[in-house]
Design a protein around this motif. Structure first.
Motif, short mmCIF file in Angstrom:
data_model
loop_
_atom_site.label_atom_id
_atom_site.label_comp_id
_atom_site.label_asym_id
_atom_site.label_seq_id
_atom_site.Cartn_x
_atom_site.Cartn_y
_atom_site.Cartn_z
N SER A 1 51.36 37.75 -54.45
CA SER A 1 50.86 37.39 -55.78
C SER A 1 51.06 35.90 -56.00
O SER A 1 51.95 35.29 -55.42
CB SER A 1 51.63 38.15 -56.86
N GLU A 2 50.25 35.32 -56.85
CA GLU A 2 50.51 33.97 -57.32
C GLU A 2 51.80 34.01 -58.13
O GLU A 2 52.13 35.04 -58.73
CB GLU A 2 49.35 33.47 -58.20
N TRP A 3 52.53 32.91 -58.15
CA TRP A 3 53.80 32.86 -58.87
C TRP A 3 53.66 33.38 -60.30
O TRP A 3 54.46 34.18 -60.76
CB TRP A 3 54.36 31.43 -58.87
N GLU A 4 52.64 32.92 -60.99
CA GLU A 4 52.44 33.28 -62.40
C GLU A 4 52.23 34.77 -62.59
O GLU A 4 52.45 35.30 -63.68
CB GLU A 4 51.26 32.50 -62.99
N ASN A 5 51.78 35.48 -61.55
CA ASN A 5 51.52 36.91 -61.65
C ASN A 5 52.69 37.78 -61.19
O ASN A 5 52.61 39.01 -61.25
CB ASN A 5 50.27 37.28 -60.85
N LEU A 6 53.76 37.14 -60.72
CA LEU A 6 54.93 37.91 -60.31
C LEU A 6 55.62 38.51 -61.53
O LEU A 6 55.66 37.88 -62.59
CB LEU A 6 55.95 37.01 -59.59
N PRO A 7 56.19 39.71 -61.38
CA PRO A 7 56.97 40.26 -62.50
C PRO A 7 58.15 39.33 -62.82
O PRO A 7 58.68 38.65 -61.93
CB PRO A 7 57.47 41.60 -61.95
N GLU A 8 58.55 39.32 -64.07
CA GLU A 8 59.65 38.46 -64.53
C GLU A 8 60.90 38.66 -63.67
O GLU A 8 61.57 37.70 -63.31
CB GLU A 8 59.95 38.75 -66.00
N GLN B 1 60.53 36.82 -60.40
CA GLN B 1 60.67 35.38 -60.63
C GLN B 1 62.14 35.02 -60.82
O GLN B 1 62.63 34.04 -60.25
CB GLN B 1 59.86 34.94 -61.84
#
Length: 94
Positions: A30-37, A40
């Motif tokens: 996934s793109e970083w922004e789409n990773l679950p919190e 991240q």
């Protein structure tokens, strides 16, 4: 120096470069922004751990270099906690 979030993103990207941007299941990352919190936060925690270890090693190297150590000590107030911490880390003089 990058902050923990920036370091986590750098590490995540490096992981991707090493795995052809596939995750541990072989699926596209996934793109970083789409990773679950939570994921991240795990990358951020890992980057903080590496960063802390790096600064610990760097700090010991500086303390073991007499010129650098004395340059730092000369800039600190004589009664500061940081100065005392540095002095307490030094090996006993013979």
């Amino acid at each position: 120096m990058p902050n923990s979030l920036e370091l986590a993103k750098i590490a995540y990207h490096a992981y991707g470069q090493t795995t052809d941007f596939k995750n541990y299941q072989g699926l596209p990352m996934s793109e970083w922004e789409n990773l679950p919190e939570k994921i991240q936060q795990a990358w951020i925690a890992a980057s903080q751990a590496i960063s802390s270890e790096f600064y610990l090693v760097l700090g010991k190297a500086v303390l073991n270099n007499e010129v650098l150590r004395n340059a730092i000590l000369s800039q600190l107030p004589h009664q500061s906690a940081l100065r005392e911490t540095i002095l307490n880390q030094l090996p006993p003089q013979s």
